[in-house]
Structure formats: C-alpha cells, structure tokens
Scaffold this motif. Structure first.
Motif, PDB file in Angstrom:
ATOM      1  N   GLU A   2     -10.160   9.388  13.154  1.00  0.00           N
ATOM      2  CA  GLU A   2     -10.698  10.737  12.989  1.00  0.00           C
ATOM      3  C   GLU A   2      -9.576  11.769  13.072  1.00  0.00           C
ATOM      4  N   ALA A   3      -8.639  11.555  14.001  1.00  0.00           N
ATOM      5  CA  ALA A   3      -7.502  12.468  14.123  1.00  0.00           C
ATOM      6  C   ALA A   3      -6.618  12.406  12.884  1.00  0.00           C
ATOM      7  N   LEU A   4      -6.364  11.202  12.378  1.00  0.00           N
ATOM      8  CA  LEU A   4      -5.559  11.061  11.164  1.00  0.00           C
ATOM      9  C   LEU A   4      -6.203  11.788   9.990  1.00  0.00           C
ATOM     10  N   LEU A   5      -7.506  11.615   9.845  1.00  0.00           N
ATOM     11  CA  LEU A   5      -8.224  12.257   8.748  1.00  0.00           C
ATOM     12  C   LEU A   5      -8.202  13.776   8.887  1.00  0.00           C
ATOM     13  N   ALA A   6      -8.410  14.245  10.113  1.00  0.00           N
ATOM     14  CA  ALA A   6      -8.439  15.689  10.339  1.00  0.00           C
ATOM     15  C   ALA A   6      -7.080  16.312  10.046  1.00  0.00           C
ATOM     16  N   ARG A   7      -6.017  15.673  10.493  1.00  0.00           N
ATOM     17  CA  ARG A   7      -4.677  16.218  10.263  1.00  0.00           C
ATOM     18  C   ARG A   7      -4.315  16.200   8.780  1.00  0.00           C
ATOM     19  N   ALA A   8      -4.719  15.150   8.081  1.00  0.00           N
ATOM     20  CA  ALA A   8      -4.368  15.021   6.665  1.00  0.00           C
ATOM     21  C   ALA A   8      -5.316  15.796   5.765  1.00  0.00           C
ATOM     22  N   GLY A   9      -6.322  16.423   6.336  1.00  0.00           N
ATOM     23  CA  GLY A   9      -7.293  17.124   5.510  1.00  0.00           C
ATOM     24  C   GLY A   9      -8.148  16.170   4.703  1.00  0.00           C
ATOM     25  N   GLY A  10      -8.286  14.947   5.189  1.00  0.00           N
ATOM     26  CA  GLY A  10      -9.082  13.952   4.480  1.00  0.00           C
ATOM     27  C   GLY A  10      -8.294  13.105   3.515  1.00  0.00           C
ATOM     28  N   LEU A  11      -6.979  13.331   3.396  1.00  0.00           N
ATOM     29  CA  LEU A  11      -6.170  12.620   2.413  1.00  0.00           C
ATOM     30  C   LEU A  11      -5.742  11.244   2.919  1.00  0.00           C
ATOM     31  N   VAL A  12      -6.698  10.412   3.276  1.00  0.00           N
ATOM     32  CA  VAL A  12      -6.405   9.071   3.773  1.00  0.00           C
ATOM     33  C   VAL A  12      -7.356   8.083   3.108  1.00  0.00           C
TER      34      VAL A  12
END
Length: 729
Positions: A563-573
C-alpha cells in the motif's frame, strides 16, 4: 470502512494507470483497455477491450499447461507450445530403442497421437473474480499471526470448494502482496496427446551453450492436441475421446514480423520478486543463489557421469537435467545482474527513498512507519535454521524414493481429517493428481541415479553444524555433528545399502496401493523409506507450523508495505507475476547488450549453417541441412523474409516475461500468431527482481521458421494445413 474504500481506490489506480513504459509490466487482462492510447501509438489495430474478455478472441485461445503456456491453433484442439515444455511427454514415451527425446516425433494420423502421460493438463481460464472482501474483509486486527493465517486459509479453501462445485478447477491467488485476491476458474482438460516435436537438433539446437544467449537459432516448438469425452466434457484418457473443439483459436500470420513491429505476449508467467525488500533480495544473493549454483553443478556432474554409462538412465533423468541446467544458467545471470550489474544497489536505494517518504509525513509515519523494521526482523529470524530446513528439503528433492515415501505417509495422516482441515495439496481435490504423479514416476525413477543423488544430499546433511542438525536422520543413519568426511561417506553408504535393498517403492503397484492405506497400514509395510519418512515427519511438520506463523505475520505486513509503495508511486506499480493469465507488449528491437556489442533483432537459417558442427549441441539434422541447401539453390518458399533474404529463425522484443511464459503465443497488432516466446537474454534475467527497461529482451521463435521446417524438413504439412485452413477465430 473509509480505510477500505481508500485502499480499493489506491489499488484500482494501480490497475488502470497508463503513465509507465508499456514494455514494463506483466499486465492483468483487465488493465489493457486503459493502455489504449499507448497501444494505438504503437500501431495496434484492434480493440484493447478484447484482452479483457477471457472467453473471446484472442484470450480464449491461450491456455496453461501448468508450468508452461500454449495456444489453440485449430478448431480441432491442436495446441502449439515450446519444445522444452513437452520434454516430459517425450521422455514418458521414450525407450533406448525409440528415443523421442533425440529423434522427435510426428503423428501422421490422430490414431498415432501419443498420451502425454499421467498428470498432463490443459487449463482454459474462463472467469476471474475479485474476492478480496471475502478473503481479508473483517479480519480482527487483534488476531495472532497463526490465527490470521488459519482464518485466511479456511476462507481460501471455502472459496475454492464453492467454485469447483461448478465442475471447474479453481484457485484464489493474491495480487499486490495480499492487497487483492482474485478467484480464477478454469476448465481442466485431462486427456493431452503429443502430436509433433522436431528433432533435438532443431528443437534444442545450441543446447546449454546458447541457453539464455543471443544470437539464437533454436526451433523451440512442439504440438499437443486436447481431447475430451464424446459429450464435450473433460475426461481421463480414452481411445473413445474426441478432439476438443475450442470456441477460439489463433490465426497464423505467415508474413511474420519485422523490426519495430508491435507484438503482444499472452501467457501465464510464473513468479517475479520485484516487490521483495532489499533484505530479502540480499539474502538471496548472499546465500540462496550461490548455494543453488553450487548444488546444481554438483548434481549435474553426477547425472552426466551416470548418463554417459547408461542410455536408459540418460532418458530417465533427462527432465531433471534440463531443469537443473536451465535453472543454473538463469541463477548465474540473475546473481550477476543483481550484484555486478548494480540492481541490488538500486533496490536498496529505492527502499531508502520509500523509508524517507514515509518519515517525511507524520500521518504516513504513523500508518507505515513500523512496516519495514518489522519485515526486517522477520527476515532475520528466518535465517536461524535455514541451513537445516533447506537441507531437509534437499533430501526429498534429490531422491524420488524418499519423496514418494513422504507423500504416501503424509497423505495417510491427512486422510482422516475433514477436508477443510487437510493441508493444501492433500485435499480430496488433489488425490487424483497425487496418484497420477506417482504413476508417472515409474518412467523416471532409477535406483542407481536415485542412490547417487541421495548420497550426495546426505553428505550435505552430515556436514551441518551442531546447531542445525537433522536429528532424525542422524539417528537413523548413524551420523553426528563434526563427523569426518571419509567416515560420513562410509556410514552413508552402509545406510543406503539397507535402504535400497529393503524397499519396494520402485514397484508401481506397491507404491500406488499405499495411497489408499491408513497410517498404521503404511507403517506395517516396514519399508525402510517409509520408516525414514515417518521419522522425518515431526521435524517437517514443525517447520511447516513455523512457516504458517511467519506467513500470518507477513499477511499483516506485506499488504501495508505494498500500500505504501502504491501510494508513493501514485499507483504506478504492476503486480508481480503469480502464474495467472497476463498480457505484455513491446516491439521487435535489438539491444546494445554491452560496450561495443549490439544484438541485431533477428536471426536466420544462415546462422544454423554457421553454428553447425555435426556433433553435440550444434548438430542440425541432415534433412534440415539438405532443405537449407535446396533453398540456397533456388527452391521457392513463402516463408522467406525479403529484407533478410532468408528464412527468419528467432527474434528479440522488448516484452516483459519470465518463467512460465514459455510457449506463450506472440501476436502481431492484428492478434495473429507470429511466433512463440521461449527465452530471455542473459542480460535480462535479473529483471525478475528489478526491471531493466534498457537491456531487457525476450527471445521468440519466428512462426515462419516453424512453418518452413514443418513443410520442408519434417513432412508435417498436414498440420500446417490444419492451422492455416478454415475460418479465422
């Protein structure tokens, strides 16, 4: 509820975002329509929505073989996949007198098509349903790690059981590290037959020397046919069965591809680890991979020596040798890419950037601040007994006798339980598969090879430190901590003399008969391998129990990490590959692999002639060399590429693939078959951990080479006509 809604919106963004490189990402089918603008710019002429329709064209034509991918290419159930994906079927039907592994096989009629062997399957995905709420919704945050694991485990089994009441084979894998769960429903075809596979001098040309390398000149294709009962429903092998009639099959683009063309690969990629933490990847590079490389080399040396002495052994261990060789080269490439290529350092920097992003905001720190430290602690705790645990697994994988004994004994322990309480893999839905695996084992089990590998594995157990001993094995074999190597060898040999002299597990009737027996009845056989399996089971069960608690802990942490990765990337994962149906796309392109070295995007028949030595891995069959000579003398063929002035053999593209994609159809912008994905370049393999958008290239066999060989070399024109005749679906 607000947090759940925010989470759903966050993951939805990851499923729909378009602002990433199109050639990075093994996309879920439902994501493709959101990439319409990018696809149009690359020349796509179809409807992107077609990729989201699993029962339409082309998705309905693509199937899983359970480890490889294949696709229907005719209305009569004809399937095309990679040559290396049918090694098991070739081995199953081979003898020293009829060596299909070397000479290949061609069925001229339907009656000549050979059973691929027990356990062979074709899976046609029919439905994908988001069931996240049913699996993780309403979980009490106060649950212990083990309680969390057990709750999720029961919910998964209940979903699968309900789904399979419809006569399908179902699974519920997680996506985004447990943030989402999707129920996958598949038609399971159980009668699979070998139709055609070229000579190894075509299908395996270049062998391990060329494996994961470019330039490549391998004809890595073979054909199966799927059969069903006369009522059209899946059925076990029977001479009365009829070819399955798929609703969709892939049209063949006889004009092939050229540089810069858009291509799609649709398939079932196995596993990527792009969302592992730096600590997890570092443990892999520091310990797991060097160990795997060393052990693979040692096993291959043992099997090579035995194979040179006995053709029958060579046939029986062919599949194991292929797997060890392929894994060895891949692991070397991944390790080199992660360490020497700098991917591990980039992974560490990415994690530092994530930690800094979390710490920069009080709300984020409160929400995610404990995640990375907690995952680090779990990773460190798992290292304490890794030598012992891995070596216990090594014993089972080395010896088919011991592996069979452990399966039989564990099944006897699981049978009395209610089905929902049985371990995954030992539920009633799995019993027929267990039996088929034990039946098929008869074609690969060999006492000489088995003993040699078990002696090797036991030598590793003998060398374990005092703190990580496999005590039941020590007691049974007479080993101890600190035992000298020479003494250990003698002790192991004496123990193995007793094991192999007293066992009946090589007898398929005896082995299969034990699958229905109670634990008491199994133990009453007094088979020494059964006794060893029973002695090892308490330790194995203890390790499994520890693993469940660990999985429960990660089930609480990994979704928040993601969730943190997605939030930081703006969903670009993009979600990691997990053996479910995916779509990737890119272009036919070469690559500057190293300083001063550029890989051209296509190879031709000329490369086969140049590489041919007449022996070993570069021994093209005489029939192929004669056909090439005839082509050079002016014989016409529709499969010549004008720009190359030759028949193309293999090509490179920028698509994002991994193991499991083997056999995946490569499609052009019209959705037509232009090739088969079968490998990647050595410089690309570390992309399973961290994608390299500059050097990553996948390797495909060109459909024109396949059609030319079938027509001019192997007299398989009847299959070419079956593929290219009739309506395009």
């Amino acid at each position: 509820m607000k947090r759940l809604l925010a989470l759903v919106l966050l993951v939805a963004a990851a499923l729909t975002v378009v602002a990433v490189r199109a050639d990075q990402g093994m996309w879920m089918p439902q994501q493709i329509p959101q990439l319409a603008a990018k696809l149009k710019s690359l020349g796509f002429q179809g409807d992107p929505q077609a990729f989201a329709d699993l029962t339409g064209q082309p998705m309905g034509a693509v199937v899983s073989l359970g480890g490889c991918t294949a696709s229907f290419v005719s209305p009569e159930g004809l399937l095309v996949t990679n040559h290396h994906c049918v090694t098991g079927a070739l081995q199953f039907n081979s003898t020293p007198q009829r060596d299909l592994l070397t000479n290949g096989y061609l069925a001229k009629t339907r009656e000549e098509e050979l059973p691929a062997g027990p356990g062979s399957r074709v899976f046609v995905t029919t439905r994908v349903t988001d069931v996240t709420e049913a699996i993780t919704g309403g979980l009490d945050p106060k649950l212990s790690d083990r309680q969390r694991y057990d709750t999720i485990d029961v919910r998964l089994k209940e979903r699968v059981a309900a789904c399979e009441k419809q006569g399908l084979r179902c699974s519920v894998p997680s996506f985004f590290e447990g943030l989402r769960y999707f129920e996958i429903a598949q038609l399971e075809i159980r009668d699979v037959r070998l139709v055609y596979s070229p000579h190894e001098g075509i299908g395996v040309f270049g062998g391990e020397t060329d494996n994961w390398r470019w330039p490549r000149h391998t004809g890595d294709w073979s054909f199966y046919r799927a059969y069903v009962g006369r009522d059209g429903r899946p059925a076990a092998f029977s001479k009365d069965n009829v070819p399955y009639q798929p609703k969709h099959w892939l049209p063949v683009a006889e004009e092939g591809v050229k540089p810069d063309d858009l291509v799609f690969v649709v398939g079932y990629p196995g596993r990527t680890q792009r969302h592992q933490t730096h600590a997890e990847v570092k443990a892999t590079t520091d310990w797991s991979m060097p160990r795997s490389i060393r052990f693979a080399e040692e096993q291959l040396a043992i099997l090579d020596a035995l194979s040179k002495k006995d053709k029958a052994i060579a046939i029986k261990v062919a599949g194991r040798v292929q797997g060890l060789n392929n894994g060895l080269t891949n692991t070397k490439g991944v390790l080199e890419g992660l360490v020497k290529g700098g991917s591990l350092d980039r992974k560490q920097q990415q994690e530092r950037d994530l930690a800094a992003w979390i710490d920069a905001d009080p709300a984020r720190k409160q929400k995610y601040g404990d995640v990375l430290p907690a995952m680090q602690a779990l990773q460190e705790a798992s290292l304490k007994t890794r030598e012992r645990n891995a070596t216990l697994g090594l014993l089972s994988s080395a010896s088919s006798y011991l592996g069979a004994a452990q399966t039989i004994y564990r099944l006897s322990l699981q049978r009395p339980k209610p089905d929902i309480q049985r371990e995954a893999g030992y539920q009633e839905r799995d019993w027929s598969r267990i039996r088929e695996a034990q039946d098929r084992l008869q074609r690969t089990i060999d006492p000489t090879a088995d003993r040699a590998l078990l002696a090797w594995a036991m030598s590793k157990a003998a060398a374990l430190p005092a703190s990580q001993r496999i005590e039941p094995l020590d007691k049974a074999a007479g080993l101890r901590a600190g035992i000298a190597e020479a003494e250990a060898k003698g002790t192991i040999d004496q123990y193995l003399d007793r094991l192999y002299a007293g066992t009946k597990l090589a007898d398929s009737t005896f082995r299969l008969g034990l699958l229905d027996k109670s634990t008491a009845e199994v133990q009453a056989t007094q088979d020494p391998f059964i006794a060893l399996a029973a002695a090892l089971e308490p330790l194995a069960e203890s390790i499994r129990e520890d693993g469940k608690a660990l999985a429960g802990a990660y089930a609480k942490l990994r979704p928040r990490y993601m969730e943190a990765l997605l939030a930081r990337a703006g969903g670009l994962v993009a979600p990691d590959a997990n053996s479910t149906l995916r779509v990737t796309f890119g272009q036919v392109k070469g690559v500057r692999a190293k300083d001063g070295l550029f890989y051209e995007p296509q190879t031709t028949l000329q490369g086969i002639v140049e590489k041919h030595t007449g022996e070993g891995e570069f021994d093209a069959p005489d029939t192929q060399l004669a056909a090439i000579k005839a082509l050079r003398a002016g014989k016409q063929t529709p499969y010549l590429a004008r720009a190359l002035k030759d028949v193309p053999v293999n090509f490179l593209s920028t698509v994002d693939t991994t193991g499991g994609n083997s056999g995946s159809p490569t499609l052009n912008a019209k959705g037509e078959l232009v090739g088969l994905l079968f490998d990647g370049t050595y410089e690309s393999v570390a992309s399973d951990y961290l994608f390299d958008d500059e050097k990553t290239r996948s390797i495909h066999v060109d459909v024109r080479y396949m059609l030319w060989t079938m027509t001019e070399v192997d007299n398989a024109g009847h299959l070419v006509r079956e593929m290219t005749a009739g309506p395009k679906r």
